[in-house]
Design a protein around this motif. Structure first.
Motif, mmCIF file in Angstrom:
data_model
loop_
_atom_site.group_PDB
_atom_site.id
_atom_site.type_symbol
_atom_site.label_atom_id
_atom_site.label_comp_id
_atom_site.label_asym_id
_atom_site.label_seq_id
_atom_site.Cartn_x
_atom_site.Cartn_y
_atom_site.Cartn_z
ATOM 1 N N LYS A 58 0.831 -1.205 0.000
ATOM 2 C CA LYS A 58 0.000 0.000 0.000
ATOM 3 C C LYS A 58 0.861 1.248 0.000
ATOM 4 C CE LYS A 58 -4.101 -1.956 2.271
ATOM 5 N NZ LYS A 58 -4.955 -1.955 3.494
ATOM 6 N N ASP A 61 2.313 1.736 -3.524
ATOM 7 C CA ASP A 61 1.301 2.280 -4.433
ATOM 8 C C ASP A 61 1.071 3.767 -4.193
ATOM 9 O OD1 ASP A 61 0.443 0.222 -6.208
ATOM 10 O OD2 ASP A 61 -0.612 -0.760 -4.575
ATOM 11 N N GLN A 62 1.018 4.148 -2.934
ATOM 12 C CA GLN A 62 0.776 5.557 -2.614
ATOM 13 C C GLN A 62 1.961 6.412 -3.045
ATOM 14 O OE1 GLN A 62 -0.127 6.272 1.502
ATOM 15 N NE2 GLN A 62 -0.661 8.419 1.182
ATOM 16 N N GLY A 65 2.008 6.405 -6.922
ATOM 17 C CA GLY A 65 0.773 6.775 -7.607
ATOM 18 C C GLY A 65 0.305 5.716 -8.580
ATOM 19 N N THR A 66 0.444 4.444 -8.193
ATOM 20 C CA THR A 66 0.147 3.338 -9.109
ATOM 21 C C THR A 66 -1.236 2.738 -8.905
ATOM 22 O OG1 THR A 66 1.557 2.025 -7.606
ATOM 23 C CG2 THR A 66 2.483 2.648 -9.727
ATOM 24 N N ASP A 67 -2.085 3.407 -8.146
ATOM 25 C CA ASP A 67 -3.507 3.069 -8.077
ATOM 26 C C ASP A 67 -3.774 1.602 -7.732
ATOM 27 O OD1 ASP A 67 -6.168 3.780 -8.147
ATOM 28 O OD2 ASP A 67 -6.393 3.374 -10.287
ATOM 29 N N GLY A 68 -3.025 1.086 -6.760
ATOM 30 C CA GLY A 68 -3.313 -0.252 -6.256
ATOM 31 C C GLY A 68 -2.644 -1.401 -6.980
ATOM 32 N N ARG A 145 -11.048 -5.514 -8.417
ATOM 33 C CA ARG A 145 -10.914 -4.127 -7.976
ATOM 34 C C ARG A 145 -10.417 -3.215 -9.077
ATOM 35 N NH1 ARG A 145 -7.757 -3.461 -2.541
ATOM 36 N NH2 ARG A 145 -8.308 -1.314 -3.050
ATOM 37 N N ILE A 146 -9.829 -3.751 -10.134
ATOM 38 C CA ILE A 146 -9.391 -2.874 -11.222
ATOM 39 C C ILE A 146 -10.596 -2.234 -11.910
ATOM 40 C CG2 ILE A 146 -7.305 -4.221 -11.616
ATOM 41 C CD1 ILE A 146 -8.513 -5.228 -14.211
ATOM 42 N N ASP A 148 -12.938 -0.858 -10.285
ATOM 43 C CA ASP A 148 -13.349 0.262 -9.436
ATOM 44 C C ASP A 148 -12.741 1.579 -9.902
ATOM 45 O OD1 ASP A 148 -14.776 -1.469 -7.849
ATOM 46 O OD2 ASP A 148 -13.188 -1.698 -6.360
ATOM 47 N N ASN A 149 -11.667 1.512 -10.696
ATOM 48 C CA ASN A 149 -11.040 2.728 -11.192
ATOM 49 C C ASN A 149 -12.000 3.471 -12.109
ATOM 50 O OD1 ASN A 149 -8.798 1.822 -9.846
ATOM 51 N ND2 ASN A 149 -7.775 1.050 -11.658
#
Length: 276
Positions: A58, A61-62, A65-68, A145-146, A148-149
Motif C-alpha cells: 500500500k 502504491d501511494q 501513484g500506481t492506483d493499487g 478491484r481494477i 473500481d477505477n
C-alpha cells in the motif's frame, strides 16, 4: 496450511517495482523516503529476495501513484493463488489500459460475484480444500478491484449466451450474478457487454476463451486458455489474428443495449425460478 512463496513471481514483482520507480524518476533512497520504508528493503523487493507485506504494498502504491497495482500484484506471489498458466496474464491484466474478453461458458473472473466464483472454484477435481478455495476466491475478488477505477481499463465483454443460461449455483446465485453484470455495465460507461446469441450459430471464436489486452507502453498481447492450460501470445501476427477473430465474432453479437435487455430478461427468469 502455509502459503508457499513463489520466487519467480517475486522476481517479476521486483522488476515491475524497479520499472515503475525509474519511470517516476526516483532513486531507491527517494522511494524509501516517500514510502516510509528502508532503502535496503526496497532493494530486497526489487531483487526478489523479499516479499512485501500488504502495508508495504500500500505504501509503494501511494508513493508511486500506481492506483493499487502493487497491492493487486501481491496474490501472484503465493504459489497457489492462481493457476500457474495464468500468472503472466494476471501480471499483464493490472497494467492494461484496455481489455476485450470472449467468454464461452462462464462469467469472466473480473465480473464474478462471491457466490458465483465460490461455486466455480468448488467444481474442480480433485476437490479443493476449503482453505485453498477461499484463497483462490480472495484472489479472484481482489482482481475485480481494477474495475473500481474511474477511467481505466476500458473493458469489453463478449459473452456466449451459454454464459447466461448455465445455472451455476442455482437460480438465486445466477440472478444475483446477472444483476451484478447489469449494474457494472449500466453504471460504468467504459464497460461494454455484448451477448453472442445461440441464433448466431457457428462463429469465429468457437474454439474457446480469449482475452485481448492493450497497454500504454507495451505492445498488445492475447491470452488464450483451454483445459488446464493457458498461454500469453506476444507475436504480433498471432495477436492480430486473435483481434481479427474477436472483431468478426463481435459482428455476430447483439448490440450493447440489446445484450443488457437479454441479460435482464434471463435474470428475471432466474428470479422467478428461485421463488418456486
Amino acid at each position: 496450511m502455509a502459503i508457499e512463496d513463489n520466487p519467480e513471481s517475486r522476481k517479476r514483482y521486483g522488476e515491475e517495482l524497479r520499472r515503475r520507480r525509474e519511470l517516476a524518476g526516483l532513486t531507491q533512497q527517494a522511494l524509501a523516503e516517500l514510502a516510509v520504508l528502508s532503502r535496503s528493503l526496497i532493494a530486497h523487493f526489487e531483487s526478489g529476495r523479499r516479499r512485501p507485506t500488504l502495508p508495504d504494498a500500500k505504501r509503494l502504491d501511494q508513493a508511486l501513484g500506481t492506483d493499487g497495482i502493487f497491492v493487486r500484484f501481491l496474490p501472484t506471489l503465493d504459489g497457489k493463488a492462481v493457476a500457474e498458466h495464468f500468472e503472466e496474464a494476471l501480471r499483464l491484466e493490472v497494467l492494461a489500459t484496455e481489455i476485450r474478453t470472449y467468454a464461452p461458458n462462464l462469467v469472466p473472473g473480473l465480473l464474478q460475484t462471491r457466490a458465483y466464483a465460490s461455486e466455480v472454484l468448488s467444481s474442480g477435481y480433485p476437490p479443493k480444500s476449503d482453505e485453498e478455495r477461499d484463497r483462490l476466491l480472495a484472489t479472484r475478488l481482489e482482481r475485480a478491484r481494477i474495475l473500481d477505477n474511474f477511467d481505466l481499463p476500458r473493458v469489453w465483454y463478449l459473452l456466449d449466451e451459454a454464459v447466461l443460461r448455465r445455472p451455476i449455483g442455482g437460480p438465486a446465485v445466477m440472478a444475483e450474478q446477472l444483476h451484478h453484470v447489469l449494474d457494472l455495465a449500466e453504471r460504468r460507461r467504459r464497460i461494454r457487454v455484448h451477448v453472442l446469441p445461440y441464433s448466431a450459430g457457428a462463429h469465429a471464436l468457437l474454439e474457446g476463451f480469449v482475452s485481448l489486452m492493450w497497454f500504454e507502453d507495451l505492445p498488445p498481447v492475447a491470452y488464450v486458455e483451454g483445459l488446464q492450460t493457458g498461454r500469453v501470445l506476444e507475436l504480433p501476427s498471432l495477436v492480430q489474428e486473435c483481434q481479427a477473430l474477436y472483431d468478426h465474432a463481435l459482428g455476430d453479437a447483439l448490440s450493447h443495449r440489446e445484450s443488457l435487455a437479454l441479460i435482464k430478461s434471463v435474470a428475471k427468469e432466474y428470479e422467478h425460478a428461485a421463488q418456486l
